[in-house]
Design an enzyme around this catalytic site. Structure first.
Site, PDB file in Angstrom:
ATOM      1  N   GLY A  76       0.823  -1.200   0.000  1.00  0.00           N
ATOM      2  CA  GLY A  76       0.000   0.000   0.000  1.00  0.00           C
ATOM      3  C   GLY A  76       0.858   1.252   0.000  1.00  0.00           C
ATOM      4  O   GLY A  76       2.075   1.202  -0.221  1.00  0.00           O
ATOM      5  N   GLY A  77       0.189   2.376   0.289  1.00  0.00           N
ATOM      6  CA  GLY A  77       0.874   3.649   0.243  1.00  0.00           C
ATOM      7  C   GLY A  77       1.963   3.807   1.281  1.00  0.00           C
ATOM      8  O   GLY A  77       2.891   4.596   1.105  1.00  0.00           O
ATOM      9  N   MET A  78       1.857   3.072   2.374  1.00  0.00           N
ATOM     10  CA  MET A  78       2.852   3.185   3.437  1.00  0.00           C
ATOM     11  C   MET A  78       3.816   2.010   3.427  1.00  0.00           C
ATOM     12  O   MET A  78       4.424   1.700   4.444  1.00  0.00           O
ATOM     13  CB  MET A  78       2.150   3.293   4.795  1.00  0.00           C
ATOM     14  CG  MET A  78       1.337   4.560   4.967  1.00  0.00           C
ATOM     15  SD  MET A  78       2.323   6.051   4.761  1.00  0.00           S
ATOM     16  CE  MET A  78       3.432   5.893   6.147  1.00  0.00           C
ATOM     17  N   GLY A  79       3.993   1.355   2.296  1.00  0.00           N
ATOM     18  CA  GLY A  79       4.993   0.304   2.194  1.00  0.00           C
ATOM     19  C   GLY A  79       4.382  -1.060   1.952  1.00  0.00           C
ATOM     20  O   GLY A  79       3.178  -1.198   1.719  1.00  0.00           O
ATOM     21  N   VAL A 101       4.028  -5.268   3.191  1.00  0.00           N
ATOM     22  CA  VAL A 101       3.996  -6.136   4.367  1.00  0.00           C
ATOM     23  C   VAL A 101       4.340  -7.554   3.924  1.00  0.00           C
ATOM     24  O   VAL A 101       3.783  -8.056   2.938  1.00  0.00           O
ATOM     25  CB  VAL A 101       2.611  -6.112   5.054  1.00  0.00           C
ATOM     26  CG1 VAL A 101       2.616  -7.004   6.281  1.00  0.00           C
ATOM     27  CG2 VAL A 101       2.239  -4.691   5.432  1.00  0.00           C
ATOM     28  N   LYS A 144       6.594  -5.037   8.171  1.00  0.00           N
ATOM     29  CA  LYS A 144       6.214  -3.920   7.309  1.00  0.00           C
ATOM     30  C   LYS A 144       7.456  -3.111   6.975  1.00  0.00           C
ATOM     31  O   LYS A 144       8.172  -2.648   7.856  1.00  0.00           O
ATOM     32  CB  LYS A 144       5.181  -3.029   7.976  1.00  0.00           C
ATOM     33  CG  LYS A 144       4.757  -1.859   7.094  1.00  0.00           C
ATOM     34  CD  LYS A 144       3.342  -1.416   7.345  1.00  0.00           C
ATOM     35  CE  LYS A 144       2.851  -0.478   6.250  1.00  0.00           C
ATOM     36  NZ  LYS A 144       1.449  -0.122   6.394  1.00  0.00           N
ATOM     37  N   ASP A 190      -4.577   7.380  10.627  1.00  0.00           N
ATOM     38  CA  ASP A 190      -4.840   6.646   9.377  1.00  0.00           C
ATOM     39  C   ASP A 190      -5.788   5.482   9.639  1.00  0.00           C
ATOM     40  O   ASP A 190      -5.580   4.377   9.135  1.00  0.00           O
ATOM     41  CB  ASP A 190      -3.535   6.145   8.764  1.00  0.00           C
ATOM     42  CG  ASP A 190      -3.693   5.793   7.275  1.00  0.00           C
ATOM     43  OD1 ASP A 190      -4.646   6.304   6.656  1.00  0.00           O
ATOM     44  OD2 ASP A 190      -2.869   5.028   6.750  1.00  0.00           O
TER      45      ASP A 190
END
Length: 554
Positions: free
Chosen positions: A31-34, A36, A51, A145
């Site tokens: 996703g946008g934050m990396g 997993v 993550k 978030d």
């Protein structure tokens, strides 16, 4: 590193930086934050979710410092509704953290698989996430978030857990330095971003409640409520456009639940719940949460179900023996011996079940509480069938099962008919069958039995055992049996703990009376009410451009 990972440059970095600590198995999501990954902690020999943050977090000192500070804060959390953070891993070109592996699915995946949540599950979602936020806010951390992708639903229990505090921020930093928050202020998910976060104002716990309200909208309707053609249009809607009342899309929701969700998504933070704890207390005060069925009552329901099936089986077998004795030369004693044996087994089973009921009475459960628990067990099973009916995967599998059952039934009929044609007439009206015919008869009857089970046993239909339970144990006979079990029972002395004590911290499925008190984690500092939306539109343009540039370069 597992061979299932592609030999990319990113995988090489992971292996070089973390290969001595983690064995990466496969990618779970991105996703946008990396990204997993499913990994195994080699030192502790346990599975974890690893993550890996975007490269800019490691490259920019300000982002690196902020991420490490906030993630280490989150690593100190210990709450049943928060996915635990085990460790933070850093190197010159990598930032990552290991968190608990939840056996389940995200709320997004759950809704996509089964459709909008029923009322019971929606209430529990708000309670579980509300407790997690109350815990985090009480320790001075805003998540920033909250969204369906960051809420895990545990498969075994249905418990909701909040994860990914990667862009969280300390509430105490009312005037943070620009170096630490310039990009962080606009990092998030626009579809679930509060107006004050979208405009770059200071945020507190009420910002998370806004995101939770929009998450509840998605869980209740299966659709994203605040969306648009571009990031800018979404953020403008968040600033200026009221969220439609949830009752318009889900008129079946209890009024108190709909009012709680609508209050969460108020544009003005002052009009929302002051704290996450206040949200949960409002839900509990409206008695929307379902009471937990005590484990002893569940076990007693199982005992009663087994006893009722045993009674029916003994009676049918006894009738069969009597009819068989009349049609044969069996003596009365030969007929009665197996009946007496079965009656003795039934008597001992009845006494055992009565002793279980006595233990419930000694534990302090009244007959009305036991019967109410039995009714809720049956209602729980009925709700489970409703959930299965709404699951397209289960419906598809049921259709396939019916097809296989019909095919097996047709094969059984064909085999038996073929065996009949192979019969050879003998003297005296007796027929003989060759070995092939005998094999066809046995195979046909075996297929017949399996096809009957496949066609009649449906996850959508109440089984005969449950129907018998409802008739026998939820009526006058069940009440009389429970009262008989409690006759002469003495409750335990006050110093002996019988029922499990209320949990000391807020957790899933706690009793209504104890949950609100347990969730108290301290007052959450509040900021001044947000400015009028029109005053923020000008500053929004620059922030939207910054957010889109950040997303394009990540």
């Amino acid at each position: 590193m597992s061979a299932t990972l592609p030999p990319t440059a990113a995988a090489d970095v992971l292996h070089r930086s973390l290969g001595d600590r983690y064995a990466l198995e496969r990618e779970l999501g991105r996703g946008g934050m990396g990204a997993v990954y499913l990994a195994r902690d080699l030192r502790l020999d346990r599975p974890v979710a690893l993550k890996v943050l975007p490269g800019e977090y490691a490259a920019q000192p300000a982002l690196r410092e902020r991420f490490l500070r906030e993630t280490r804060t989150a690593a100190g959390f210990s709450h049943p509704n928060i996915v635990p953070v085990y460790a933070v891993e850093e190197s010159d070109d990598l930032l990552a953290y290991a968190m608990g592996l939840v056996e389940g699915e995200t709320l997004t995946e759950r809704v996509q698989r089964t459709g909008p949540l029923p009322v019971r599950e929606l209430v529990r979602l708000l309670q579980d996430v509300g407790y997690a936020l109350a815990y985090a806010h009480g320790r001075g951390v805003v998540h920033r978030d909250i969204k369906p992708d960051n809420v895990m639903v545990e498969r075994a229990t249905g418990r909701a857990l909040v994860m990914d505090f990667g862009i969280s921020r300390s509430i105490a930093a009312a005037h943070p330095t620009p170096a630490l928050t310039r990009v962080g202020e606009v990092v998030g998910t626009p579809e679930y971003m509060s107006p004050e976060q979208a405009s770059g104002d200071d945020v507190d716990g009420r910002s998370d409640l806004y995101a939770l309200g929009l998450t509840a909208h998605f869980a209740a309707t299966g659709r994203v409520t605040m969306t648009g053609e571009s990031t800018q249009k979404i953020l403008v809607r968040q600033l200026t456009e009221p969220v439609p009342p949830i009752a318009a899309a889900r008129p079946d929701l209890p009024p108190a639940l709909a009012a709680a969700i609508d209050r969460c998504v108020a544009k003005d933070p002052a009009h929302r719940f002051p704290t996450a704890e206040a949200l949960v207390e409002a839900i509990d005060a409206a008695q929307l949460g379902e009471r937990e069925i005590p484990v002893p009552v569940r076990l007693f329901a199982g005992e009663l179900g087994t006893l009722s099936v045993l009674v029916l089986g003994v009676l049918l077998f006894a009738v069969y023996l009597v009819n068989a004795a009349q049609a044969s030369d069996l003596s009365l004693i030969d007929t009665l011996l197996p009946v007496v044996l079965l009656l003795a087994v039934l008597l001992m089973r009845t006494l055992t079940t009565l002793s279980e009921g006595r233990r419930l009475a000694e534990a302090g459960f009244s007959p009305d509480e036991v019967l109410d628990g039995l009714r809720r067990v049956m209602a729980e099973r009925a709700r489970r069938r409703d959930e299965l009916r709404a699951d397209p995967v289960v419906r598809r599998r049921r259709r396939a099962t019916i097809v296989w059952g019909a095919v097996m039934l047709a094969m059984a009929v064909t085999m038996v008919a073929t065996a009949l044609r192979l019969r050879v007439p003998l003297s005296g009206g007796i027929y003989g069958n060759p070995p092939a015919g005998i094999a066809l008869v046995f195979s046909g009857f075996a297929l017949l039995g399996m096809s009957v089970v496949l066609l009649l046993k449906s996850p959508f239909r109440m089984p005969p055992g449950e129907r018998l339970f409802r008739v026998v144990w939820l009526g006058p006979l069940g009440r009389a049996f429970v009262r008989l079990a409690g006759l002469g029972a003495r409750t335990r002395p006050a110093g002996i703990a019988v029922r499990p004590p209320a949990p000391a911290v807020a957790g899933p499925r706690a009793t209504t009376g104890s949950r609100t008190a347990a969730a108290r984690t301290g007052a959450v500092p509040a900021t001044a009410a947000a400015a009028a939306p029109d005053d923020r539109i000008g500053a929004l343009e620059a922030r939207v451009a910054e957010l889109e540039r950040w997303r394009r370069d990540r």
